[in-house]
Design an enzyme around this catalytic site. Structure first.
Site, mmCIF file in Angstrom:
data_model
loop_
_atom_site.group_PDB
_atom_site.id
_atom_site.type_symbol
_atom_site.label_atom_id
_atom_site.label_comp_id
_atom_site.label_asym_id
_atom_site.label_seq_id
_atom_site.Cartn_x
_atom_site.Cartn_y
_atom_site.Cartn_z
ATOM 1 N N MET A 118 0.833 -1.203 0.000
ATOM 2 C CA MET A 118 0.000 0.000 0.000
ATOM 3 C C MET A 118 0.868 1.254 0.000
ATOM 4 O O MET A 118 0.382 2.356 0.288
ATOM 5 C CB MET A 118 -0.930 0.000 1.216
ATOM 6 C CG MET A 118 -1.890 -1.193 1.204
ATOM 7 S SD MET A 118 -3.400 -0.909 2.132
ATOM 8 C CE MET A 118 -2.751 -0.671 3.771
ATOM 9 N N GLY A 119 2.157 1.089 -0.308
ATOM 10 C CA GLY A 119 3.028 2.261 -0.431
ATOM 11 C C GLY A 119 3.494 2.810 0.907
ATOM 12 O O GLY A 119 3.385 2.158 1.935
ATOM 13 N N GLY A 141 10.818 -2.767 5.627
ATOM 14 C CA GLY A 141 10.064 -4.028 5.559
ATOM 15 C C GLY A 141 9.706 -4.355 4.118
ATOM 16 O O GLY A 141 9.912 -5.485 3.640
ATOM 17 N N HIS A 142 9.175 -3.352 3.392
ATOM 18 C CA HIS A 142 8.851 -3.548 1.977
ATOM 19 C C HIS A 142 10.132 -3.833 1.181
ATOM 20 O O HIS A 142 10.142 -4.668 0.276
ATOM 21 C CB HIS A 142 8.180 -2.299 1.405
ATOM 22 C CG HIS A 142 6.913 -1.895 2.091
ATOM 23 N ND1 HIS A 142 6.835 -0.787 2.897
ATOM 24 C CD2 HIS A 142 5.684 -2.448 2.098
ATOM 25 C CE1 HIS A 142 5.592 -0.661 3.364
ATOM 26 N NE2 HIS A 142 4.882 -1.660 2.901
ATOM 27 N N ASP A 181 2.191 -9.326 8.958
ATOM 28 C CA ASP A 181 0.766 -9.613 8.819
ATOM 29 C C ASP A 181 0.613 -11.127 8.680
ATOM 30 O O ASP A 181 0.260 -11.629 7.608
ATOM 31 C CB ASP A 181 0.204 -8.874 7.599
ATOM 32 C CG ASP A 181 0.413 -7.370 7.710
ATOM 33 O OD1 ASP A 181 -0.370 -6.716 8.396
ATOM 34 O OD2 ASP A 181 1.405 -6.852 7.141
ATOM 35 N N VAL A 226 10.666 -7.136 9.737
ATOM 36 C CA VAL A 226 11.795 -6.212 9.890
ATOM 37 C C VAL A 226 11.443 -5.228 11.003
ATOM 38 O O VAL A 226 10.339 -4.664 11.027
ATOM 39 C CB VAL A 226 12.085 -5.464 8.577
ATOM 40 C CG1 VAL A 226 13.214 -4.460 8.765
ATOM 41 C CG2 VAL A 226 12.417 -6.460 7.473
HETATM 42 P P1 AMP Z 1 1.472 -2.801 3.523
HETATM 43 O O1 AMP Z 1 2.034 -1.797 2.576
HETATM 44 O O2 AMP Z 1 1.487 -2.376 4.955
HETATM 45 O O3 AMP Z 1 0.149 -3.369 3.065
HETATM 46 O O4 AMP Z 1 2.485 -4.021 3.479
HETATM 47 C C1 AMP Z 1 2.837 -4.632 2.271
HETATM 48 C C2 AMP Z 1 3.604 -5.879 2.561
HETATM 49 O O5 AMP Z 1 4.759 -5.559 3.329
HETATM 50 C C3 AMP Z 1 2.789 -6.895 3.396
HETATM 51 O O6 AMP Z 1 3.038 -8.195 2.910
HETATM 52 C C4 AMP Z 1 3.337 -6.687 4.772
HETATM 53 O O7 AMP Z 1 3.232 -7.837 5.593
HETATM 54 C C5 AMP Z 1 4.780 -6.366 4.472
HETATM 55 N N1 AMP Z 1 5.381 -5.652 5.610
HETATM 56 C C6 AMP Z 1 4.926 -4.529 6.211
HETATM 57 N N2 AMP Z 1 5.704 -4.200 7.268
HETATM 58 C C7 AMP Z 1 6.658 -5.158 7.343
HETATM 59 C C8 AMP Z 1 7.754 -5.400 8.231
HETATM 60 N N3 AMP Z 1 8.024 -4.597 9.264
HETATM 61 N N4 AMP Z 1 8.526 -6.484 8.006
HETATM 62 C C9 AMP Z 1 8.253 -7.323 6.964
HETATM 63 N N5 AMP Z 1 7.245 -7.146 6.101
HETATM 64 C C10 AMP Z 1 6.449 -6.084 6.286
#
Ligand code: AMP
Length: 296
Positions: free
Chosen positions: A31-32, A37-38, A151, A177
């Protein structure tokens, strides 16, 4: 790196890469407001795939009516810099109109795994996630798709969807992360005030203490370890617990109430959702109690 904003451009860019024999295609849905982590997902995809596709889409379908869809942080310029630096080949940034040109009448729903944890607190959330991810899978037709264990319930739900519907893609789950002090990276961390940011450390700290109790043979039943989680989180006066649960993983079933956690077969998840003001943070840890306890 190519930036595409509609489905035709996306399909054309992927066909071009496929035709060039660039190897497997990896998809990283996001979702940007990208962070490390991304970036870790992009790097993992880059190690395994010849073509890495990242999507950036704040999906209205997975937000509840009183949630933060409108205010969700966005910064396309910075996102594109990070995507390029971390080796994305194609970045797909659709508008809501591109993703949902007419009101959607078809949804993908996974049952049972979506009724607890975040599914209980955010009704309809996972239907939005599975629907948008199914659409992305159909658009990109990736060989691998990368998701973070931040998640973990999402990973369990998506694996079930892929298996139930015979989708031709492998879900790769990547580790959480964290900041150096333990806070799990999240796009929503920017909402936190300095004091909330400080107190938010109770999430990772409580999970660590609970895991240590298991490692050191001090853990009793799941209910007792859950109490430990709750007591550590409650040390933070600003924390309001949404849930604190210990369940089997990936089945997300309750553990036998009478038996010791270390007698549980297979993996478990300790999962937390905690609100600080308007900001809801989640964190979790997945491990096999028998293996961890055996290390002592
Ligand atoms: P989001 O943009 O928050 O929807 O996350 C996109 C992807 O990045 C999802 O698969 C999340 O689980 C992953 N993600 C978000 N935060 C982290 C993190 N701290 N460590 C690892 N993966 C992450």
């Amino acid at each position: 790196m190519r930036v595409v904003r509609n489905v035709e451009q996306l399909r054309e860019a992927i066909e071009y890469m496929r035709g060039g024999g660039h190897g497997p295609i990896g998809l990283v849905p996001t979702m940007g407001f990208l962070h490390e982590g991304h970036a870790s997902l992009l790097r993992r995809a880059g190690e395994m795939c010849g073509t890495v596709v990242m999507s950036i889409f704040v999906n209205p379908l997975q937000f509840g009516p009183n949630e933060d869809f409108e205010s969700y942080p966005r910064d396309e310029k910075r996102d594109l810099e990070l995507a390029e630096r971390e080796g994305a080949d194609i970045v797909f940034i659709p508008s809501v109109e591109v993703m949902y040109p007419v009101p959607i009448r078809s949804k993908v729903m996974v049952s049972s795994l979506t009724t607890q944890l975040c599914g209980a607190s955010r009704p309809g959330h996972f239907d939005g996630v599975t629907t948008v991810v199914a659409k992305l899978f159909n658009m990109v037709q990736p060989d691998y798709a990368y998701f973070g264990l931040k998640d973990a319930q999402q990973v369990a739900v998506l694996r079930q969807m892929v298996s139930d519907l015979n989708m031709n893609v492998s879900i790769i789950a990547c580790p959480i992360v964290r900041e150096s002090d333990g806070l799990a990276l999240s796009s929503r961390n920017v909402y936190l005030s300095a004091e909330e940011r400080h107190q938010a450390l109770v999430l990772s700290r409580s999970l660590r203490e609970a895991r240590e109790a298991v490692e050191e043979g001090r853990a009793g039943t799941a209910a007792e370890v859950k109490q430990l989680l709750i007591s550590v989180v409650s040390r933070s006066p600003l924390a309001v617990i949404d849930y604190a649960e210990i369940l089997s993983f990936p089945g997300l079933e309750s553990l036998e109430s009478g038996s010791r956690l270390t007698d549980t077969d297979g993996e478990i998840i300790m999962a937390l959702a905690v609100k600080f003001g308007k900001t809801r943070l989640i964190d979790n840890i997945v491990f096999t109690p028998k293996e961890v306890a055996a290390l002592v």
